[in-house]
Every structure is written in C-alpha cells, then in structure tokens.
Scaffold this motif. Structure first.
Motif, PDB file in Angstrom:
ATOM      1  N   ASN A 136       1.440   5.020   0.714  1.00 16.01           N
ATOM      2  CA  ASN A 136       0.817   6.200   1.543  1.00 16.01           C
ATOM      3  C   ASN A 136       0.880   7.480   0.786  1.00 16.01           C
ATOM      4  O   ASN A 136       1.819   8.217   1.104  1.00 16.01           O
ATOM      5  N   VAL A 191       0.729  -1.278  -0.316  1.00 12.97           N
ATOM      6  CA  VAL A 191       0.055  -0.054  -0.034  1.00 12.97           C
ATOM      7  C   VAL A 191       0.730   1.115   0.085  1.00 12.97           C
ATOM      8  O   VAL A 191       1.800   1.370   0.768  1.00 12.97           O
ATOM      9  N   THR A 212      -1.436   9.884  -2.584  1.00 12.46           N
ATOM     10  CA  THR A 212      -2.477   9.758  -3.474  1.00 12.46           C
ATOM     11  C   THR A 212      -1.982   9.087  -4.808  1.00 12.46           C
ATOM     12  O   THR A 212      -1.144   8.738  -5.069  1.00 12.46           O
ATOM     13  N   SER A 268      -5.966   1.594  -8.701  1.00 18.77           N
ATOM     14  CA  SER A 268      -6.830   2.917  -8.513  1.00 18.77           C
ATOM     15  C   SER A 268      -8.296   3.035  -8.113  1.00 18.77           C
ATOM     16  O   SER A 268      -8.868   3.764  -7.444  1.00 18.77           O
ATOM     17  N   THR A 269      -9.176   2.030  -8.675  1.00 19.18           N
ATOM     18  CA  THR A 269     -10.502   1.852  -8.549  1.00 19.18           C
ATOM     19  C   THR A 269     -10.720   1.426  -6.956  1.00 19.18           C
ATOM     20  O   THR A 269     -11.891   1.843  -6.706  1.00 19.18           O
ATOM     21  N   VAL A 270      -9.838   0.838  -6.195  1.00 20.77           N
ATOM     22  CA  VAL A 270     -10.047   0.772  -4.754  1.00 20.77           C
ATOM     23  C   VAL A 270      -9.282   1.480  -3.816  1.00 20.77           C
ATOM     24  O   VAL A 270      -9.215   1.325  -2.502  1.00 20.77           O
ATOM     25  N   ALA A 271      -8.582   2.609  -4.131  1.00 22.83           N
ATOM     26  CA  ALA A 271      -7.682   3.373  -3.693  1.00 22.83           C
ATOM     27  C   ALA A 271      -8.473   4.468  -2.676  1.00 22.83           C
ATOM     28  O   ALA A 271      -9.641   4.715  -2.950  1.00 22.83           O
ATOM     29  N   LYS A 272      -7.921   4.704  -1.651  1.00 21.98           N
ATOM     30  CA  LYS A 272      -8.524   5.771  -0.688  1.00 21.98           C
ATOM     31  C   LYS A 272      -7.703   6.852  -0.894  1.00 21.98           C
ATOM     32  O   LYS A 272      -6.997   7.015  -1.689  1.00 21.98           O
ATOM     33  N   LYS A 273      -8.225   7.961  -0.038  1.00 20.98           N
ATOM     34  CA  LYS A 273      -7.453   9.216  -0.246  1.00 20.98           C
ATOM     35  C   LYS A 273      -6.115   9.098  -0.292  1.00 20.98           C
ATOM     36  O   LYS A 273      -5.365   9.707  -1.266  1.00 20.98           O
ATOM     37  N   ASN A 274      -5.411   8.684   0.726  1.00 23.01           N
ATOM     38  CA  ASN A 274      -3.813   8.421   0.923  1.00 23.01           C
ATOM     39  C   ASN A 274      -3.467   7.064   1.035  1.00 23.01           C
ATOM     40  O   ASN A 274      -2.300   6.760   1.553  1.00 23.01           O
ATOM     41  N   GLU A 275      -3.912   6.110   0.645  1.00 23.17           N
ATOM     42  CA  GLU A 275      -3.846   4.488   0.378  1.00 23.17           C
ATOM     43  C   GLU A 275      -3.870   4.045  -0.743  1.00 23.17           C
ATOM     44  O   GLU A 275      -5.464   3.812  -1.047  1.00 23.17           O
ATOM     45  N   VAL A 276      -2.981   3.694  -1.498  1.00 21.75           N
ATOM     46  CA  VAL A 276      -3.170   3.108  -2.901  1.00 21.75           C
ATOM     47  C   VAL A 276      -2.744   1.831  -2.901  1.00 21.75           C
ATOM     48  O   VAL A 276      -1.490   1.521  -2.578  1.00 21.75           O
TER      49      VAL A 276
END
Length: 115
Positions: free
Chosen positions: A11, A9, A13, A63-71
């Motif tokens: 940390n 993951v 964008t 990118s489809t399951v990414a959160k604001k600062n967790e990819v």
C-alpha cells in the motif's frame, strides 16, 4: 532445493516500495545484495548456518501493473537445502518474512505457496 513463493500488495507508491522492502528485510536479518528498479535480491548473513542452508530472497516489484498506491510484489525464498523435513531452515525463514510482512499495515497478502 527448498523454494517458497508468496505475493503481497504494498500500500504505497512504486517509489516507496524499495524502502519498505529494505526495512522488512533488515528486520528479518537479510541484507540487500542487488537492487534494480523492479527487482531486489537479499541474502541471509553467512556464518549462522551451513553454507547450503543460507537463504536468499528474490523480489519482483511488478511496477507495470501497479496502481497509484497498490504495488504487487512477488517473493521467492530459496536455498540449496533439500526440503526433506517440512520444517526446514528455508521454510522457517519464509514464515519469519511472512509474519513481518503481515504485521506491517503497508502490506496485504495475496498468496503463499510452497514449491
């Protein structure tokens, strides 16, 4: 064919991930061969090892399951070498990449699986 897979993951964008990946890959002597929005391919520089041992890395930026600062990012490290020896060239390069990612505070390991 030797093949090793790991998931991390980032940390950061989604927009920052390609830059972070490029930095890590270049520190391990891999060059970017292809780059798209959610996919990168990198290869080891030819000339240092026989052609069949040249390692390539496919990287999927989820990118489809990414959160604001967790990819989530999945790495597939492979080459054409038969993995007859558990400490083969591909495995060594996989470990080098794992170490580089773990030393960076931008990355958090999820899994690492030989396949």
């Amino acid at each position: 064919m030797a093949r090793y897979t790991s998931s991390f993951v980032a940390n950061a964008t989604v927009e920052q991930v390609p830059t972070l990946l490029t930095e890590v890959l270049e520190s391990c002597d891999f060059g970017i061969v292809y780059q798209a929005t959610d996919y990168l391919m990198a290869k080891e520089t030819p000339g240092k090892v026989p052609f069949s041992k040249i390692v390539s890395i496919e990287i999927l930026i989820e990118s489809t399951v990414a959160k604001k600062n967790e990819v989530p990012v999945t790495f597939v490290v492979k080459n054409d070498e038969l993995p007859l020896n558990p400490n083969n060239h591909c495995q060594q390069r996989f470990q080098q990449l794992q170490t580089a990612l773990k030393q960076s505070q931008q990355w958090r390991s999820i899994t690492a699986v030989p396949s």
